[in-house]
Scaffold this active site. Structure first.
Site, mmCIF file in Angstrom:
data_model
loop_
_atom_site.group_PDB
_atom_site.id
_atom_site.type_symbol
_atom_site.label_atom_id
_atom_site.label_comp_id
_atom_site.label_asym_id
_atom_site.label_seq_id
_atom_site.Cartn_x
_atom_site.Cartn_y
_atom_site.Cartn_z
ATOM 1 N N MET A 14 0.797 -1.032 -0.300
ATOM 2 C CA MET A 14 -0.089 0.072 0.214
ATOM 3 C C MET A 14 0.407 1.303 0.298
ATOM 4 O O MET A 14 0.765 2.024 -0.879
ATOM 5 C CB MET A 14 -1.194 -0.039 0.912
ATOM 6 C CG MET A 14 -2.024 -1.241 1.516
ATOM 7 S SD MET A 14 -3.058 -0.392 0.128
ATOM 8 C CE MET A 14 -4.234 0.855 0.703
ATOM 9 N N ASN A 33 12.312 3.644 4.139
ATOM 10 C CA ASN A 33 11.669 2.218 4.585
ATOM 11 C C ASN A 33 12.426 1.547 5.245
ATOM 12 O O ASN A 33 14.017 2.235 6.105
ATOM 13 C CB ASN A 33 11.801 1.278 3.247
ATOM 14 C CG ASN A 33 10.371 -0.253 3.502
ATOM 15 O OD1 ASN A 33 9.288 -0.133 4.391
ATOM 16 N ND2 ASN A 33 11.481 -1.604 3.911
ATOM 17 N N ARG A 34 12.548 1.011 6.604
ATOM 18 C CA ARG A 34 13.664 0.153 7.368
ATOM 19 C C ARG A 34 14.141 -0.146 6.695
ATOM 20 O O ARG A 34 15.663 -0.602 7.134
ATOM 21 C CB ARG A 34 12.307 -0.664 8.616
ATOM 22 C CG ARG A 34 13.222 -0.989 9.767
ATOM 23 C CD ARG A 34 12.042 -2.250 10.512
ATOM 24 N NE ARG A 34 11.520 -2.955 9.729
ATOM 25 C CZ ARG A 34 10.248 -3.612 10.403
ATOM 26 N NH1 ARG A 34 10.847 -4.071 11.805
ATOM 27 N NH2 ARG A 34 9.910 -4.916 9.351
ATOM 28 N N SER A 127 -9.512 3.319 1.815
ATOM 29 C CA SER A 127 -9.478 2.199 0.920
ATOM 30 C C SER A 127 -10.034 2.106 -0.192
ATOM 31 O O SER A 127 -9.707 3.413 -1.396
ATOM 32 C CB SER A 127 -11.822 2.390 1.107
ATOM 33 O OG SER A 127 -12.272 1.349 0.670
ATOM 34 N N GLY A 129 -7.455 -1.090 -1.530
ATOM 35 C CA GLY A 129 -6.638 -1.667 -2.380
ATOM 36 C C GLY A 129 -5.710 -1.265 -3.109
ATOM 37 O O GLY A 129 -5.159 -0.075 -2.551
ATOM 38 N N LYS A 181 -13.863 4.546 8.101
ATOM 39 C CA LYS A 181 -12.790 3.124 7.212
ATOM 40 C C LYS A 181 -13.501 1.981 8.166
ATOM 41 O O LYS A 181 -14.115 1.218 7.300
ATOM 42 C CB LYS A 181 -12.176 3.421 8.064
ATOM 43 C CG LYS A 181 -11.054 2.446 7.275
ATOM 44 C CD LYS A 181 -11.314 2.190 5.309
ATOM 45 C CE LYS A 181 -10.460 1.142 4.543
ATOM 46 N NZ LYS A 181 -9.615 0.217 5.446
ATOM 47 N N HIS A 184 -17.021 1.231 7.025
ATOM 48 C CA HIS A 184 -16.858 0.576 5.716
ATOM 49 C C HIS A 184 -16.729 -1.269 5.540
ATOM 50 O O HIS A 184 -17.286 -1.424 4.663
ATOM 51 C CB HIS A 184 -15.830 1.696 5.201
ATOM 52 C CG HIS A 184 -15.061 1.051 3.982
ATOM 53 N ND1 HIS A 184 -14.774 0.281 3.441
ATOM 54 C CD2 HIS A 184 -15.655 1.775 1.799
ATOM 55 C CE1 HIS A 184 -14.241 0.030 2.418
ATOM 56 N NE2 HIS A 184 -14.708 0.751 1.138
ATOM 57 N N ASN A 185 -15.698 -1.354 6.643
ATOM 58 C CA ASN A 185 -15.419 -2.217 6.348
ATOM 59 C C ASN A 185 -16.084 -3.918 6.599
ATOM 60 O O ASN A 185 -15.752 -4.664 6.228
ATOM 61 C CB ASN A 185 -13.361 -2.694 6.794
ATOM 62 C CG ASN A 185 -12.643 -2.125 5.956
ATOM 63 O OD1 ASN A 185 -12.437 -1.015 5.349
ATOM 64 N ND2 ASN A 185 -11.618 -2.615 6.290
ATOM 65 N N GLU A 188 -18.360 -4.066 3.765
ATOM 66 C CA GLU A 188 -17.707 -4.746 3.206
ATOM 67 C C GLU A 188 -17.772 -6.146 3.401
ATOM 68 O O GLU A 188 -18.087 -6.937 3.143
ATOM 69 C CB GLU A 188 -15.912 -4.534 2.651
ATOM 70 C CG GLU A 188 -15.591 -5.286 2.142
ATOM 71 C CD GLU A 188 -14.155 -4.406 2.015
ATOM 72 O OE1 GLU A 188 -12.854 -5.526 1.445
ATOM 73 O OE2 GLU A 188 -13.688 -3.336 2.552
ATOM 74 N N LYS A 259 -8.454 -9.436 8.567
ATOM 75 C CA LYS A 259 -7.767 -7.945 9.436
ATOM 76 C C LYS A 259 -7.898 -7.422 11.058
ATOM 77 O O LYS A 259 -7.005 -6.934 10.518
ATOM 78 C CB LYS A 259 -7.099 -7.056 8.308
ATOM 79 C CG LYS A 259 -5.855 -7.864 6.815
ATOM 80 C CD LYS A 259 -5.416 -7.087 6.273
ATOM 81 C CE LYS A 259 -4.640 -7.773 4.966
ATOM 82 N NZ LYS A 259 -4.063 -6.964 4.271
ATOM 83 N N HIS A 444 -35.820 -5.643 38.464
ATOM 84 C CA HIS A 444 -35.275 -4.871 37.740
ATOM 85 C C HIS A 444 -35.748 -2.951 37.338
ATOM 86 O O HIS A 444 -36.089 -1.961 36.802
ATOM 87 C CB HIS A 444 -34.283 -4.941 36.156
ATOM 88 C CG HIS A 444 -33.099 -6.151 36.909
ATOM 89 N ND1 HIS A 444 -31.787 -4.932 37.199
ATOM 90 C CD2 HIS A 444 -32.813 -7.623 36.724
ATOM 91 C CE1 HIS A 444 -31.138 -6.659 37.407
ATOM 92 N NE2 HIS A 444 -31.605 -7.548 37.514
#
Length: 463
Positions: A14, A33-34, A127, A129, A181, A184-185, A188, A259, A444
């Site tokens: 990404m 980048n690392r 979003s 990909g 987001k 959104h997912n 999705e 994820k 209650h």
């Protein structure tokens, strides 16, 4: 050499795509980048865009390469890696330099970071990909409007466009962008599960081959269901596998990955007290799909499924109905979050932001935006345009769920959508029994229908 307009850390799939998108739009981007070798390889392979890319070997070099006040995008895995990267970067920054977390962060982490950090910070959901990041994603921002304004020209330039309108907006304060987001997912997940259930009915209940199913999806993509996910499903179903000389779909293992963002949506919905049963069913279905050995054992014990008699036209209408109910739940959750977290979320802006670039882009979103603009506080189910479609298609959803259940075919998301609709259209439900039970064993209390009196008790209270 002129300094870079913006920085970017993390050249994974990404991050690399987003950096190339920024460079292609005419902005100079400094990258780090690392793994240094990855940074230089990225710059070498950038081709004509290399002139707008500054490869750096240390964080100090990265900061020095950017024009101040700086803005640096983090494209690193969510969670602890973000905190670690911020801690490593922070000593090199000036007070006005801004950090932008563009990963799939939990919105609560974003809120915490904004509170802890003494510098400008944005949390943005991205979003679409890899292809979206490279050619135009949907971007959902969260944070201070002044901080958003500093990078808005770049974000608008790289975002997807729908009829010329950029799909990049500030959703609201602090963690609002990452929350939007996540929802959104969640939508999705639900949309994908609904499509998968219809595929399962056609495959196992109607004995249709994958290419035939793919052709149906292609037809549906020309109508109300026109969307990226239907288009994707058609492409997957029609794909040919060279190794077996058969459909590729037939050799893909039936265990879905995830994820975590869909799970976060389900968890937050419980905190908010907002029902999103279709999304919850989709998350649960992915969890069940991972239990392949158990499913195989139980299939031997309890047998398979029966064929059923239902038309593909009915399935199309059922999927349309389920999709609307799924989106309605997602937007209702966003409305509840706006109140709970004091965010200035606008459903019509969110709907328009999702019209291009993102995974759930759909022909319906334009009509959803119009419905929310006319009545921002109204659930999508009650909006005249969508209420008419629900009236037209709910019978198909009911018939599909009944037929699938009768044949032993699992349709958890469709079943949840139907149960949600039936529950929400009952003026008097069955929770009065629950309240009576709660009062019986725990005193209650309950509210009386006839007088409105609260904290009432049944005769058992005197025992």
């Amino acid at each position: 050499m002129a300094k870079a307009d913006i920085g970017l850390i993390g050249l994974g799939t990404m991050g690399s795509a987003l950096a190339l998108n920024i460079a292609e739009k005419g902005f100079k981007v400094a990258v780090w980048n690392r793994t240094t070798a990855t940074t230089h390889e990225f710059a070498r392979e950038a081709g004509a865009l290399a002139a707008n890319i500054v490869a750096t070997e240390t964080l100090e070099d990265l900061v020095a390469a950017i024009d101040g006040p700086r803005a640096i995008i983090l494209m690193v895995p969510a969670g602890a890696p973000v905190d670690q990267q911020i801690a490593a970067l922070d000593p090199h920054l000036d007070p006005d330099d801004m950090v932008i977390d563009a990963g799939n962060a939990n919105f609560r982490d974003t809120i915490r970071r904004m509170t802890e950090l003494s510098r400008p910070f944005l949390g943005i959901g991205v979003s679409g990909g890899e292809d979206g990041a490279r050619h135009g994603p949907a971007i959902m921002g969260g944070g201070d409007p002044a901080h958003w304004a500093r990078v808005e020209p770049i974000l608008i330039a790289i975002a997807a466009k729908f009829e010329g309108s950029p799909c990049a907006n500030l959703m609201g304060e602090n963690g609002a962008g990452h929350f939007v987001k996540a929802v959104h997912n969640g939508i999705e997940y639900a949309d994908m599960q609904l499509i998968a259930e219809v595929y399962g009915i056609m495959r196992d209940g109607l004995s249709m081959a994958a290419p035939e199913i793919g052709k149906r999806f292609l037809q549906w993509d020309e109508g109300r269901l026109s969307s990226y996910l239907i288009e994707t499903s058609a492409a997957v179903a029609c794909a040919h596998d060279e190794a077996t000389d058969g459909p590729l779909l037939d050799v893909i293992v039936d265990a879905a990955g995830q994820k975590g963002t869909g799970r976060w949506t389900a968890i937050e919905a419980q905190h908010l007290g907002t029902p999103i049963p279709v999304i919850e069913a989709a998350v649960a279905a992915r969890n069940m799909s991972a239990q392949r050995p158990l499913r195989a054992d139980l299939a031997e014990r309890f047998g398979g499924v029966d064929t059923l008699d239902i038309s593909v036209e009915t399935l199309e209408a059922a999927l349309t109905c389920g999709k609307i109910l799924c989106y309605a739940q997602g937007f209702d959750m966003l409305r509840a979050a706006a109140v709970a977290f004091e965010w200035s979320l606008k459903p019509e802006v969110i709907a328009r932001n999702w019209r291009a670039g993102c995974i759930i882009r759909s022909a319906m979103l334009d009509d959803m935006a119009a419905a929310f603009e006319a009545a921002p506080e109204t659930t999508l189910m009650a909006a005249p345009y969508f209420a008419d479609i629900l009236t037209e298609t709910i019978g198909a959803l009911r018939a599909t769920v009944i037929a699938a259940n009768g044949a032993g075919l699992p349709v958890p998301a469709m079943s949840a959508a139907l149960a949600y609709f039936d529950t929400m259209r009952q003026a008097r439900g069955t929770a009065n029994m629950i309240q009576g039970q709660r009062d019986y064993f725990g005193l209650h209390g309950f509210v009386r229908v006839d007088s409105g009196a609260m904290d009432q008790h049944g005769p058992w209270a005197d025992d």
